[in-house]
Design a protein around this motif. Sequence first.
Motif, short mmCIF file in Angstrom:
data_model
loop_
_atom_site.label_atom_id
_atom_site.label_comp_id
_atom_site.label_asym_id
_atom_site.label_seq_id
_atom_site.Cartn_x
_atom_site.Cartn_y
_atom_site.Cartn_z
N GLU A 182 0.70 -2.05 8.43
CA GLU A 182 1.80 -1.40 8.36
C GLU A 182 1.89 -0.76 7.04
O GLU A 182 2.27 0.51 6.83
CB GLU A 182 3.09 -2.04 8.64
CG GLU A 182 3.47 -2.47 10.12
CD GLU A 182 2.65 -3.98 10.38
OE1 GLU A 182 2.28 -4.52 9.19
OE2 GLU A 182 2.34 -4.03 11.46
N GLN A 183 1.68 -1.44 5.83
CA GLN A 183 1.66 -0.94 4.46
C GLN A 183 0.62 0.07 4.39
O GLN A 183 0.82 0.98 3.76
CB GLN A 183 1.58 -2.07 3.51
CG GLN A 183 2.56 -3.04 3.51
CD GLN A 183 2.21 -4.19 2.51
OE1 GLN A 183 1.18 -4.82 2.78
NE2 GLN A 183 3.15 -4.83 1.95
N HIS A 184 -0.68 -0.28 4.75
CA HIS A 184 -1.79 0.65 4.77
C HIS A 184 -1.48 1.88 5.33
O HIS A 184 -1.89 3.14 4.83
CB HIS A 184 -2.92 -0.09 5.30
CG HIS A 184 -4.25 0.58 5.16
ND1 HIS A 184 -5.23 0.77 5.72
CD2 HIS A 184 -4.65 1.25 3.96
CE1 HIS A 184 -6.26 1.35 5.37
NE2 HIS A 184 -6.11 1.79 4.06
N LYS A 185 -0.83 2.06 6.66
CA LYS A 185 -0.62 3.25 7.34
C LYS A 185 0.20 4.07 6.62
O LYS A 185 0.36 5.11 6.37
CB LYS A 185 0.05 2.94 8.51
CG LYS A 185 0.09 4.05 9.46
CD LYS A 185 0.94 3.67 10.85
CE LYS A 185 1.16 4.67 11.79
NZ LYS A 185 1.77 4.39 12.94
N ALA A 186 1.15 3.53 5.93
CA ALA A 186 2.34 4.24 4.98
C ALA A 186 1.58 4.71 3.82
O ALA A 186 1.93 6.03 3.50
CB ALA A 186 3.72 3.51 4.66
N LYS A 187 1.04 3.67 3.00
CA LYS A 187 0.16 4.38 1.71
C LYS A 187 -0.99 5.50 2.35
O LYS A 187 -0.94 6.40 1.43
CB LYS A 187 -0.52 3.16 1.21
CG LYS A 187 -1.27 3.65 0.01
CD LYS A 187 -1.81 2.55 -0.53
CE LYS A 187 -2.66 3.01 -1.81
NZ LYS A 187 -3.80 3.86 -1.63
N ARG B 218 -0.42 7.97 4.56
CA ARG B 218 0.20 9.09 4.76
C ARG B 218 0.41 9.64 3.34
O ARG B 218 0.26 10.89 3.21
CB ARG B 218 1.45 8.76 5.44
CG ARG B 218 1.41 8.67 6.98
CD ARG B 218 2.80 8.75 7.62
NE ARG B 218 3.75 7.72 7.23
CZ ARG B 218 3.84 6.46 7.84
NH1 ARG B 218 3.12 6.54 8.96
NH2 ARG B 218 4.74 5.57 7.48
N GLY B 219 0.77 8.72 2.43
CA GLY B 219 1.06 9.31 1.04
C GLY B 219 -0.33 9.78 0.42
O GLY B 219 -0.44 10.68 -0.30
N ASP B 220 -1.33 9.00 0.58
CA ASP B 220 -2.46 9.47 0.22
C ASP B 220 -3.02 10.65 0.64
O ASP B 220 -3.71 11.57 -0.11
CB ASP B 220 -3.78 8.49 0.49
CG ASP B 220 -3.61 6.89 -0.43
OD1 ASP B 220 -2.78 6.96 -1.40
OD2 ASP B 220 -4.02 6.21 -0.17
N LEU B 221 -2.89 10.95 2.00
CA LEU B 221 -3.48 12.38 2.39
C LEU B 221 -2.49 13.30 1.96
O LEU B 221 -3.28 14.45 1.55
CB LEU B 221 -3.25 12.10 3.95
CG LEU B 221 -4.20 11.41 4.75
CD1 LEU B 221 -3.76 11.21 6.19
CD2 LEU B 221 -5.45 11.61 4.59
N HIS C 235 -8.58 1.60 -0.35
CA HIS C 235 -8.62 1.80 -1.78
C HIS C 235 -7.25 2.23 -2.56
O HIS C 235 -6.61 3.10 -2.09
CB HIS C 235 -9.41 3.18 -1.55
CG HIS C 235 -10.83 2.82 -1.15
ND1 HIS C 235 -11.21 2.80 0.27
CD2 HIS C 235 -11.95 2.58 -1.75
CE1 HIS C 235 -12.51 2.45 0.37
NE2 HIS C 235 -13.02 2.23 -0.77
N ILE C 236 -7.15 1.66 -3.61
CA ILE C 236 -6.15 1.77 -4.44
C ILE C 236 -6.04 3.45 -4.85
O ILE C 236 -4.81 3.97 -4.52
CB ILE C 236 -5.99 0.97 -5.82
CG1 ILE C 236 -6.12 -0.57 -5.33
CG2 ILE C 236 -4.97 1.21 -6.81
CD1 ILE C 236 -6.36 -1.56 -6.58
N CYS D 259 -10.66 10.21 -1.81
CA CYS D 259 -10.53 11.77 -1.66
C CYS D 259 -9.82 12.32 -3.16
O CYS D 259 -9.89 13.36 -3.59
CB CYS D 259 -9.75 12.30 -0.65
SG CYS D 259 -8.36 11.55 -0.24
N ALA D 260 -9.20 11.39 -3.83
CA ALA D 260 -8.79 11.85 -5.02
C ALA D 260 -9.37 11.12 -6.40
O ALA D 260 -9.07 11.17 -7.29
CB ALA D 260 -7.32 11.14 -5.15
#
Length: 92
Positions: free
Chosen positions: A72-77, A79-82, A51-52, A56-57
Amino acid sequence: MRLLILVLALTCCLALAFGADARTERSRAQVNAFLRQQGLTRTPPGYEVDHIMPLCAGGKDSPENMQLLTKEQHKAKTRGDLRRCWKLRREK
């Protein structure tokens, strides 16, 4: 089996951290609609649907708010989203 346990643990942690927002049900029908728009019948190996704007936002669970990212990109994103959602939650 390990993946299932990991998913369940992550779901519980998110629910505790973010309340109802983290438990927003993701619609498989919406994911399938997104994949069809991309000319796909399923998520390609090594990729995940993201989800772009995180749910939760306030992001919508719709194809317009979805993108394909490598795992890998999804995992990193994520983390930032959380972090972003945690900050939004604390500001309320």
